[in-house]
Design a protein around this motif. Structure first.
Motif, PDB file in Angstrom:
ATOM      1  N   VAL A 133      31.055  35.070  11.989  1.00  0.00           N
ATOM      2  CA  VAL A 133      31.494  35.968  10.910  1.00  0.00           C
ATOM      3  C   VAL A 133      32.115  35.138   9.780  1.00  0.00           C
ATOM      4  O   VAL A 133      31.850  35.378   8.598  1.00  0.00           O
ATOM      5  N   ASP A 134      32.914  34.137  10.168  1.00  0.00           N
ATOM      6  CA  ASP A 134      33.572  33.280   9.180  1.00  0.00           C
ATOM      7  C   ASP A 134      32.538  32.538   8.339  1.00  0.00           C
ATOM      8  O   ASP A 134      32.646  32.483   7.105  1.00  0.00           O
ATOM      9  N   LEU A 164      33.424  35.420  15.966  1.00  0.00           N
ATOM     10  CA  LEU A 164      34.245  35.321  14.748  1.00  0.00           C
ATOM     11  C   LEU A 164      33.915  34.090  13.917  1.00  0.00           C
ATOM     12  O   LEU A 164      33.993  34.121  12.698  1.00  0.00           O
ATOM     13  N   THR A 165      33.559  33.001  14.614  1.00  0.00           N
ATOM     14  CA  THR A 165      33.163  31.806  13.866  1.00  0.00           C
ATOM     15  C   THR A 165      31.913  32.109  13.044  1.00  0.00           C
ATOM     16  O   THR A 165      31.803  31.714  11.877  1.00  0.00           O
ATOM     17  N   THR A 222      30.834  35.187   6.064  1.00  0.00           N
ATOM     18  CA  THR A 222      31.598  35.637   4.891  1.00  0.00           C
ATOM     19  C   THR A 222      31.737  34.510   3.872  1.00  0.00           C
ATOM     20  O   THR A 222      31.770  34.744   2.677  1.00  0.00           O
ATOM     21  N   LYS A 244      32.062  37.607  -0.034  1.00  0.00           N
ATOM     22  CA  LYS A 244      32.767  37.409  -1.293  1.00  0.00           C
ATOM     23  C   LYS A 244      33.231  35.964  -1.485  1.00  0.00           C
ATOM     24  O   LYS A 244      33.628  35.590  -2.582  1.00  0.00           O
ATOM     25  N   ALA A 245      33.223  35.232  -0.412  1.00  0.00           N
ATOM     26  CA  ALA A 245      33.541  33.796  -0.490  1.00  0.00           C
ATOM     27  C   ALA A 245      34.846  33.514  -1.214  1.00  0.00           C
ATOM     28  O   ALA A 245      34.886  32.837  -2.226  1.00  0.00           O
ATOM     29  N   GLN A 246      35.938  34.076  -0.699  1.00  0.00           N
ATOM     30  CA  GLN A 246      37.240  33.863  -1.330  1.00  0.00           C
ATOM     31  C   GLN A 246      37.790  32.468  -1.066  1.00  0.00           C
ATOM     32  O   GLN A 246      38.635  31.988  -1.785  1.00  0.00           O
ATOM     33  N   ASP A 247      37.321  31.854   0.022  1.00  0.00           N
ATOM     34  CA  ASP A 247      38.016  30.651   0.483  1.00  0.00           C
ATOM     35  C   ASP A 247      37.343  29.344   0.069  1.00  0.00           C
ATOM     36  O   ASP A 247      37.730  28.289   0.516  1.00  0.00           O
TER      37      ASP A 247
END
Lengths: 161, 496
Positions: free
Chosen positions: A64-65, A61-62, A68, A73-76
């Motif tokens: 994946v984080d 998940l890291t 992403t 989409k790089a929302q963060d």
């Protein structure tokens, strides 16, 4: 601050948490390797089975984080920069709480709470000692009385009680 | 019916009643003060329930829960600062009403809507929970493992900006849950010879740290608020029967929405409030007047967020899966009392469960009475400078963490988790999955490993049992639906 240095700072900020998570996984994994097996549960179902699953999923998940954040989409992206003042406030308060816990063991509850509250209230913006001193003394005495004498919480005691 | 009457009688004994009054009062106070939350209130009170009888302690906590859902509306309406996330929507119409000089009416409608929404959800709780618990008695280790896995997947519901961040937070919690004795072989893991964590990371200091410390850090430097003038006389607060009758449709649909949302873990009262507000607006003949001071705009979110309380208690009591932060804390409270929420709780402690229902019923009545009679006091509480309030709360946090085992190690644990919680919030990692995972992790590990040992390591055992298969399918379905929903949301938003 130049645009280039801002960009570097942003990238470092964005990578800091995933790097910390990976370091945590490596450290956690190294301890899992040393875990002993239980009697009759040799093989995959021993005490290390579930921690392995969590560590592996955490690594995936890291990644994946990170993926992403950089490729998706790089929302963060806007959220990674945190204010220096906020970090300073957080660390100061935590240090004051550590101080309170240590002081309680040596000088007792009442004196430690009076010292902690006087410092923290002044730090939080209230400047008048005329307001601070009566408040902290009454608060510490009342809280000590209620918790120690009525609710029977064994708070560390001092010469006052 | 007999059990229900017995439960009510137990809850009406002088001690539980006294603590229900105290709980409802403190719930309103905690929810009314911006920066303080109902979860924080329950967490801070939890250490003082250790030495209480279980009925008394639950009366106190249920009182805080119910009172908290009502109290949030006070600061929302008067200050336009929601006391808790559930009250965000209330401010949309509540504050315009206050600016028009109708703060009293808005508060009265909010209190009555909360009361009626809560009452509706209590009826649902009493009817649905025992049936669900009876069904859940058929669960063995594989079914329980799959159910907890479903609960863990619901963690994605807490995702604010990124699903992977919510899952990472959950996995961190699961990693912390492996600290202490292994549940099958009793082999110490990750304890580093520290005696205090041999039985695992203490739930209470972690909770206080994660929820209270970040709020204290953020709230300490706040400023004193100014309040609008309004009449706090009872007759000016009580809505007329005609006003309430005109709101019955809104109240009914919002209560139903709130209870249903409460049943779904991970959604929370803010979602219930928003959904019911939108529904009320869509169905109104004057949708354009919403947001400008419409009583339906106050009634809908308040009824829904109160109705959520009963709904959220259904999965917590029957399946041991908390639906929101407050029920997660209550689950911890029950565990500390030596009671394991789940289907067996209804069989082994049926009387106690019904006393919780009784406490809920009493708390609803107490809350509306206290809110109406004590509004003048609550308004004064809003004037307390944050510089005095938050350091004092920090002292209570230290006492709370210390009181569990009379150990300063727990105080340092609380501070450490507080710092972790603060940075997690700043980097948009939700805290709730971490907490849920710490609670559910050991239950999952124990049942999953027992199932695998029974089947000689064959994971097919989880798919051969029909109930387990249904839970796994639901978990997969939930994950896919959240992923698709987020993908379509991001596509609509376009690149940042």
């Amino acid at each position: 601050m130049t645009e280039e240095s801002k960009k570097i700072k942003r990238n470092v900020g964005r990578l800091a948490v995933p790097i910390l998570l990976v370091v945590f996984c490596i450290w956690y994994g190294s301890i899992i390797l040393e875990l002993p097996q239980g009697p009759g549960t040799e093989g995959p179902l021993g005490p290390s089975f579930v921690p392995w699953v969590w560590a592996a999923l955490l690594v995936v998940l890291t990644l994946v984080d990170i993926g992403t954040d950089y490729l998706g989409k790089a929302q963060d992206k806007a959220h990674v920069a945190i204010e220096r003042k906020g970090v300073f406030d957080a660390l100061t308060l935590c240090l004051m709480l550590v101080g309170l816990a240590l002081l309680m063991q040596y000088v007792g509850f009442t004196a430690a709470v009076i010292a902690f509250l006087a410092v923290s209230i002044r730090w939080s913006g209230i400047r008048s000692w005329k307001v601070i001193l009566p408040y902290v003394v009454i608060f510490a005495l009342v809280v000590n009385y209620v918790f120690h004498h009525i609710l029977k919480v064994p708070l560390p005691q001092d010469w006052l009680f | 019916m007999d059990l229900l009457v017995d439960g009510l009688i137990q809850a009406l004994a002088w001690k539980p009643l006294l603590f229900a009054v105290l709980g409802s009062f403190l719930g309103i106070v905690f929810a009314a003060i911006p920066g303080l939350t109902v979860s924080m209130g329950i967490i801070l009170l939890l250490p003082f329930t250790f030495h209480m009888a279980s009925v008394t302690s639950m009366s106190l906590l249920v009182g805080v829960f119910v009172g908290g859902m009502t109290g949030g509306s006070i600061s929302s309406i008067l200050l336009n600062i929601p006391g808790n996330p559930a009250a965000i929507v209330t401010s949309l119409d509540g504050h315009p009403l206050a600016r028009q000089g109708r703060a009293g009416v808005a508060l009265g409608v909010a209190f009555f809507s909360s009361f009626l929404g809560g009452l509706f959800s209590l009826v649902c709780l009493i009817t649905i929970a025992p049936q669900l618990a009876e069904f859940a008695l058929n669960f063995g280790a594989p079914e329980l493992a799959s159910l907890v896995l479903l609960g863990l997947c619901l963690i994605c519901g807490f995702a604010q900006t990124s699903m992977s961040k919510a899952l990472i937070s959950g996995l961190l919690g699961l990693s912390f849950s492996t600290v202490g004795m292994d549940p099958i072989d009793s082999i110490p893991r990750f304890t580093f010879s520290v005696v205090q964590i041999q039985q695992g990371v203490s739930f209470l200091p972690v909770m206080i740290g994660l929820f209270a410390v970040p709020e204290i850090i953020s709230g300490m430097r706040g400023s004193v608020v100014s309040l609008p003038d309004f009449s706090t006389r009872l007759r000016d607060l009580l809505p007329s029967p005609g006003t309430l009758a005109g709101l019955w449709k809104t109240l009914a649909q919002s209560s139903l929405i709130g209870t249903t949302i409460g049943l779904l873990p991970g959604t929370g009262s803010a979602v219930a409030a928003l959904l019911s507000y939108n529904t009320a607006q869509r169905r109104s003949p004057e949708p354009e007047s919403f947001g400008k001071g419409k009583l339906e705009g106050v009634s809908a979110p308040e009824a829904a967020n109160s109705a959520m309380t009963g709904g959220a208690m259904i999965p917590m009591l029957t399946l041991g899966i908390p639906g929101d932060p407050v029920t997660a804390v209550m689950l911890g409270a029950l565990t500390i009392q030596g009671l394991a929420p789940g289907p067996l709780l209804f069989e082994s402690h049926g009387g106690f469960v019904f006393s919780i229902f009784g406490s809920f019923f009493i708390a609803l009545f107490l809350t509306i009475v206290i809110a109406l009679l004590g509004i003048r006091l609550f308004v004064q509480v809003l004037r307390v400078p944050p510089g005095l309030l938050f350091p004092s709360i920090a002292v209570f946090c230290v006492i709370g963490a210390f009181a569990l085992q009379n150990s300063f190690f727990d105080v340092f644990l609380m501070i450490g988790f507080g710092l972790l919680g603060y940075f997690m919030q700043k980097f948009d990692y939700p805290i709730m999955p971490l907490l849920l995972a710490i609670i559910l992790g050991p239950v999952f590990e124990k049942n999953a490993r027992m199932s695998l040992i029974l089947s000689d390591g064959d994971p097919g055992i989880f798919f051969r049992k029909p109930i387990s298969l249904v839970f796994l399918a639901l978990a997969l379905l939930y994950l896919v639906s959240v992923f698709l929903k987020r993908t379509s949301f991001l596509n609509r938003r376009g690149p940042a």
